[in-house]
Design a protein around this motif. Sequence first.
Motif, PDB file in Angstrom:
ATOM      1  N   ASN A   1      38.414  39.750  51.244  1.00  0.00           N
ATOM      2  CA  ASN A   1      37.865  38.749  50.324  1.00  0.00           C
ATOM      3  C   ASN A   1      37.114  39.419  49.169  1.00  0.00           C
TER       4      ASN A   1
ATOM      5  N   LYS B   1      39.632  40.894  46.701  1.00  0.00           N
ATOM      6  CA  LYS B   1      40.275  39.908  45.842  1.00  0.00           C
ATOM      7  C   LYS B   1      39.305  39.370  44.792  1.00  0.00           C
ATOM      8  N   LYS B   2      38.041  39.264  45.163  1.00  0.00           N
ATOM      9  CA  LYS B   2      37.037  38.722  44.256  1.00  0.00           C
ATOM     10  C   LYS B   2      36.696  39.699  43.139  1.00  0.00           C
TER      11      LYS B   2
ATOM     12  N   PRO C   1      38.134  43.506  42.455  1.00  0.00           N
ATOM     13  CA  PRO C   1      38.886  44.693  42.862  1.00  0.00           C
ATOM     14  C   PRO C   1      38.176  45.992  42.489  1.00  0.00           C
TER      15      PRO C   1
ATOM     16  N   ILE D   1      46.414  44.437  51.100  1.00  0.00           N
ATOM     17  CA  ILE D   1      46.075  44.970  49.781  1.00  0.00           C
ATOM     18  C   ILE D   1      47.332  45.429  49.051  1.00  0.00           C
TER      19      ILE D   1
ATOM     20  N   ILE E   1      49.379  43.124  46.875  1.00  0.00           N
ATOM     21  CA  ILE E   1      48.870  42.649  45.584  1.00  0.00           C
ATOM     22  C   ILE E   1      48.365  43.761  44.670  1.00  0.00           C
ATOM     23  N   SER E   2      48.267  45.006  45.173  1.00  0.00           N
ATOM     24  CA  SER E   2      47.641  46.048  44.356  1.00  0.00           C
ATOM     25  C   SER E   2      48.100  47.440  44.772  1.00  0.00           C
TER      26      SER E   2
END
Length: 228
Positions: free
Chosen positions: A41, A44-45, A47, A69, A72-73
């Motif tokens: 969390n 995502k809030k 990075p 992770i 998305i990254s």
Amino acid sequence: MENTRVLIVDDDPNINQLIKLYLEKEGFETETATRGDDALNLFKKNPPHIVLLDLMLPGMDGWQVCREIRKISTIPIIMLTAKDETFDKVLGLELGADDYMTKPFDPKELIARIKAVIRRTQSVVAPEREIAFPNLVINMSTYLVTYNGKDIEMPPKEIELLYFLASHPNKVFTRDQLLEQVWGFDYFGDSRTVDVHIKRIREKLTGCEEYGWHIKTIWSVGYKFEVK
């Protein structure tokens, strides 16, 4: 490393605070979490630039966090764990970790590895770096591999290894040379890491020989991206 944010994830608050103390002394900005779900969390809030990720976590273990992770990254991840088994190291690397440290570790070595990983990941990607072969496109600005017209899911290190080999068609590289070029000269792994990543890449590019290219094993030496 001013303005470099590090997310420290360990279920032991004392270890979190110790690492936080050393990193902030070096100029890093830090956030900490003791649970895997909380770490995800936080990621995502806001990075971070790099994640220090323990494997044994409540809520969601380190392998699960790493896997999420990587969906998305491509932000670098260093695994931290008390385990020292080859299986755990290989699994972490397969999931997309950039390095691996076994507890207990020297804080100075940890800081050196953080700086080395950041240098490597910052230097790997250049704008609009793309290479293409029949039915294969490797784009390093987006970290995307397209094969037979479809996007192929690959962890960052697989993409970097494939791109490096494909950028030097028909040139043979030893495992140690590939470790140096893709993982960095100060990577502390072993040559089996290369074999694991090559195996995974081949599984995702099945049938590529019919297009006139493939990753060829040069026995007792290493690998090359062979183009006919």
